[in-house]
Design a protein around this motif. Structure first.
Motif, PDB file in Angstrom:
ATOM      1  N   ASP A 173      45.880  -0.700  -0.693  1.00 34.71           N
ATOM      2  CA  ASP A 173      47.006  -0.864   0.377  1.00 34.71           C
ATOM      3  C   ASP A 173      46.897  -2.195   0.967  1.00 34.71           C
ATOM      4  N   SER A 174      45.745  -2.620   1.316  1.00 36.17           N
ATOM      5  CA  SER A 174      45.329  -3.826   2.150  1.00 36.17           C
ATOM      6  C   SER A 174      45.563  -5.004   1.246  1.00 36.17           C
ATOM      7  N   TYR A 175      44.997  -4.963   0.061  1.00 37.70           N
ATOM      8  CA  TYR A 175      45.087  -5.784  -1.109  1.00 37.70           C
ATOM      9  C   TYR A 175      46.760  -6.117  -1.336  1.00 37.70           C
ATOM     10  N   ALA A 176      47.465  -5.204  -1.520  1.00 39.68           N
ATOM     11  CA  ALA A 176      48.896  -5.324  -1.860  1.00 39.68           C
ATOM     12  C   ALA A 176      49.658  -6.307  -0.764  1.00 39.68           C
ATOM     13  N   VAL A 177      49.172  -6.053   0.539  1.00 36.98           N
ATOM     14  CA  VAL A 177      49.814  -6.787   1.436  1.00 36.98           C
ATOM     15  C   VAL A 177      49.099  -8.234   1.855  1.00 36.98           C
ATOM     16  N   GLY A 178      47.785  -8.385   1.062  1.00 35.31           N
ATOM     17  CA  GLY A 178      47.008  -9.584   1.497  1.00 35.31           C
ATOM     18  C   GLY A 178      46.268  -9.668   2.410  1.00 35.31           C
ATOM     19  N   ALA A 179      45.864  -8.341   2.913  1.00 34.00           N
ATOM     20  CA  ALA A 179      44.758  -8.140   4.291  1.00 34.00           C
ATOM     21  C   ALA A 179      43.331  -7.877   3.775  1.00 34.00           C
ATOM     22  N   VAL A 180      42.873  -8.410   2.827  1.00 36.04           N
ATOM     23  CA  VAL A 180      41.500  -8.536   2.416  1.00 36.04           C
ATOM     24  C   VAL A 180      40.810  -9.485   2.165  1.00 36.04           C
ATOM     25  N   SER A 181      39.571  -9.445   2.468  1.00 33.60           N
ATOM     26  CA  SER A 181      38.754 -10.694   2.494  1.00 33.60           C
ATOM     27  C   SER A 181      38.413 -11.248   0.951  1.00 33.60           C
ATOM     28  N   ASP A 182      37.902 -12.472   0.846  1.00 29.23           N
ATOM     29  CA  ASP A 182      37.660 -12.876  -0.525  1.00 29.23           C
ATOM     30  C   ASP A 182      36.599 -11.930  -1.323  1.00 29.23           C
ATOM     31  N   GLN A 183      35.747 -11.496  -0.546  1.00 30.24           N
ATOM     32  CA  GLN A 183      35.062 -10.606  -1.399  1.00 30.24           C
ATOM     33  C   GLN A 183      35.553  -9.343  -1.997  1.00 30.24           C
ATOM     34  N   GLU A 184      36.499  -8.846  -0.944  1.00 31.68           N
ATOM     35  CA  GLU A 184      37.010  -7.547  -1.302  1.00 31.68           C
ATOM     36  C   GLU A 184      38.281  -7.845  -2.550  1.00 31.68           C
ATOM     37  N   LEU A 185      38.826  -9.023  -2.433  1.00 25.25           N
ATOM     38  CA  LEU A 185      39.754  -9.396  -3.310  1.00 25.25           C
ATOM     39  C   LEU A 185      38.844  -9.429  -4.776  1.00 25.25           C
ATOM     40  N   ARG A 186      37.929 -10.011  -4.763  1.00 22.21           N
ATOM     41  CA  ARG A 186      37.080  -9.859  -5.985  1.00 22.21           C
ATOM     42  C   ARG A 186      36.731  -8.835  -6.650  1.00 22.21           C
ATOM     43  N   GLU A 187      36.285  -8.017  -5.712  1.00 20.15           N
ATOM     44  CA  GLU A 187      35.970  -6.460  -5.982  1.00 20.15           C
ATOM     45  C   GLU A 187      36.980  -5.690  -6.659  1.00 20.15           C
ATOM     46  N   VAL A 188      38.462  -5.657  -5.724  1.00 20.97           N
ATOM     47  CA  VAL A 188      39.349  -5.031  -6.202  1.00 20.97           C
ATOM     48  C   VAL A 188      39.633  -5.606  -7.979  1.00 20.97           C
ATOM     49  N   ASN A 189      40.004  -6.704  -7.926  1.00 23.87           N
ATOM     50  CA  ASN A 189      40.327  -7.300  -9.284  1.00 23.87           C
ATOM     51  C   ASN A 189      39.186  -6.996 -10.560  1.00 23.87           C
ATOM     52  N   CYS A 190      37.873  -6.989  -9.984  1.00 25.74           N
ATOM     53  CA  CYS A 190      36.892  -6.512 -10.940  1.00 25.74           C
ATOM     54  C   CYS A 190      36.828  -4.915 -11.484  1.00 25.74           C
ATOM     55  N   LEU A 191      37.250  -4.081 -10.373  1.00 27.35           N
ATOM     56  CA  LEU A 191      37.311  -2.808 -10.306  1.00 27.35           C
ATOM     57  C   LEU A 191      38.624  -2.323 -11.241  1.00 27.35           C
ATOM     58  N   ALA A 192      39.900  -3.158 -11.001  1.00 24.10           N
ATOM     59  CA  ALA A 192      41.161  -2.627 -11.783  1.00 24.10           C
ATOM     60  C   ALA A 192      40.976  -3.132 -13.146  1.00 24.10           C
ATOM     61  N   SER A 193      39.956  -4.217 -13.595  1.00 29.79           N
ATOM     62  CA  SER A 193      40.009  -4.560 -14.919  1.00 29.79           C
ATOM     63  C   SER A 193      39.098  -3.493 -15.575  1.00 29.79           C
ATOM     64  N   ILE A 194      38.201  -2.714 -14.969  1.00 25.44           N
ATOM     65  CA  ILE A 194      37.194  -1.631 -15.678  1.00 25.44           C
ATOM     66  C   ILE A 194      38.086  -0.436 -15.699  1.00 25.44           C
ATOM     67  N   TYR A 195      38.759   0.117 -14.620  1.00 21.59           N
ATOM     68  CA  TYR A 195      39.247   1.240 -14.406  1.00 21.59           C
ATOM     69  C   TYR A 195      40.715   1.452 -14.529  1.00 21.59           C
ATOM     70  N   PRO A 196      41.449   1.949 -15.367  1.00 16.16           N
ATOM     71  CA  PRO A 196      42.904   2.038 -15.570  1.00 16.16           C
ATOM     72  C   PRO A 196      43.593   2.677 -14.407  1.00 16.16           C
ATOM     73  N   GLU A 197      42.852   3.618 -13.865  1.00 18.40           N
ATOM     74  CA  GLU A 197      43.484   4.330 -12.889  1.00 18.40           C
ATOM     75  C   GLU A 197      43.850   3.427 -11.644  1.00 18.40           C
ATOM     76  N   ILE A 198      42.740   2.562 -11.446  1.00 21.16           N
ATOM     77  CA  ILE A 198      43.018   1.648 -10.181  1.00 21.16           C
ATOM     78  C   ILE A 198      43.923   0.647 -10.585  1.00 21.16           C
ATOM     79  N   ARG A 199      44.057   0.353 -11.889  1.00 16.45           N
ATOM     80  CA  ARG A 199      45.162  -0.589 -12.104  1.00 16.45           C
ATOM     81  C   ARG A 199      46.680  -0.059 -11.943  1.00 16.45           C
ATOM     82  N   HIS A 200      46.793   0.912 -12.465  1.00 12.40           N
ATOM     83  CA  HIS A 200      48.010   1.531 -12.334  1.00 12.40           C
ATOM     84  C   HIS A 200      48.236   1.945 -10.976  1.00 12.40           C
ATOM     85  N   GLU A 201      47.430   2.194 -10.163  1.00 11.93           N
ATOM     86  CA  GLU A 201      47.728   2.454  -8.745  1.00 11.93           C
ATOM     87  C   GLU A 201      48.111   0.958  -8.040  1.00 11.93           C
ATOM     88  N   LEU A 202      47.385   0.062  -8.246  1.00 12.06           N
ATOM     89  CA  LEU A 202      47.591  -1.187  -7.801  1.00 12.06           C
ATOM     90  C   LEU A 202      48.860  -1.889  -8.055  1.00 12.06           C
TER      91      LEU A 202
END
Length: 277
Positions: free
Chosen positions: A13-42
């Motif tokens: 949710d924080s990622y979607a509204v742009g309220a994450v740090s650079d490290q969290e941004l990279r973390e979400v992008n990485c996990l979304a590319s690995i797990y389809p469930e996270i990509r779908h939710e995102l």
């Protein structure tokens, strides 16, 4: 943390509204590319945010598009003629208005505290100096009283010894009156031939210089014998016991000699003389 827990943590949710740090941004992008469930939710969250923005969008003022388009240029940028415009400063911004006031208030409070400490220190120093002066004055007065008490005790002891001598049987009292050199001279001589002790009581004799003293002489067959020295500047009731042993005396005489006494009398300073018989 598994995938479900990660999705439920709220970081998407924080990622979607742009309220994450650079490290969290990279973390979400990485996990979304690995797990389809996270990509779908995102993707669902991003779509919801976009729909919300479109739903609450505001129509821009008429002519704004034309003004923006007129300021755009598609010519190649000339680095040498690049115009750098300073960003406008909002002088009424809360931070700019309140920060100097905060510093000013802090310095005023610090200065006031420093003045209070300074005045309090000055008060303590003044009190300390006053107390030190009072203590010095009391110490001086106490030393003076101690000296006076010591002198009084010494005089009392001498008087008690002299009175004890006078109470002894055989003590004689002789009155010596001053001659023309000391017409007001009046001395009492207490002599005990048995104990050989002698004391004098000065009724009236003038005070002598510091380097002079009165000296009592015992005359035996016309020969003077030192009977001791005494001072004439004491009060009229003071008894002075002399430190010479006098066994014989045809007469007693008084002269003025140097302090501490002289081995022979100075006849020119003879003040008084009286026979014992």
């Amino acid at each position: 943390m598994n995938v479900e827990e990660y999705i439920a943590s709220g970081i998407l949710d924080s990622y979607a509204v742009g309220a994450v740090s650079d490290q969290e941004l990279r973390e979400v992008n990485c996990l979304a590319s690995i797990y389809p469930e996270i990509r779908h939710e995102l993707d669902e969250l991003m779509l919801s945010v976009e729909n919300y923005a479109l739903l609450h969008s505001i129509e821009p003022p008429t002519g704004l598009r034309d003004r923006i388009a007129s300021q755009l240029t598609f010519e190649e940028a000339d680095d040498n003629n690049t115009i750098v415009r300073p960003l406008p400063l909002d002088r009424e911004a809360p931070v700019a208005a309140t920060q100097p006031y905060t510093y000013k208030t802090t310095w005023m409070v610090a200065a006031a505290a420093a003045l209070l400490v300074l005045f309090f220190s000055y008060f303590l120093i003044t009190q300390l100096q006053s107390n030190q002066k009072a203590m010095a004055s009391l110490r001086e007065a106490n030393e003076s009283m101690q000296n006076e008490l010591k002198q009084t005790r010494t005089s009392q002891q001498q008087t008690e010894q002299t009175l004890a001598m006078l109470r002894q049987p055989g003590t004689r009292t002789l009155e010596l009156r001053g001659n023309d050199k000391s017409p007001k001279g009046d001395i009492l001589v207490f002599w005990n031939p048995g104990t050989k002790q002698v004391a004098v009581e000065v009724k009236s004799l003038p005070a002598l210089p510091a380097d002079k003293q009165y000296q009592l002489w015992s005359l035996v067959n016309g020969k003077p014998i030192d009977a001791g020295v005494f001072d004439g500047n004491l009060d009229g009731t003071a008894l002075q016991k002399l430190n010479r042993a006098i066994a014989e005396a045809d007469a007693f005489a008084v002269t003025v000699e140097k302090r501490g006494g002289s081995p022979t009398p100075s006849m020119e300073t003879l003040l008084a003389m009286s026979p014992t018989a």
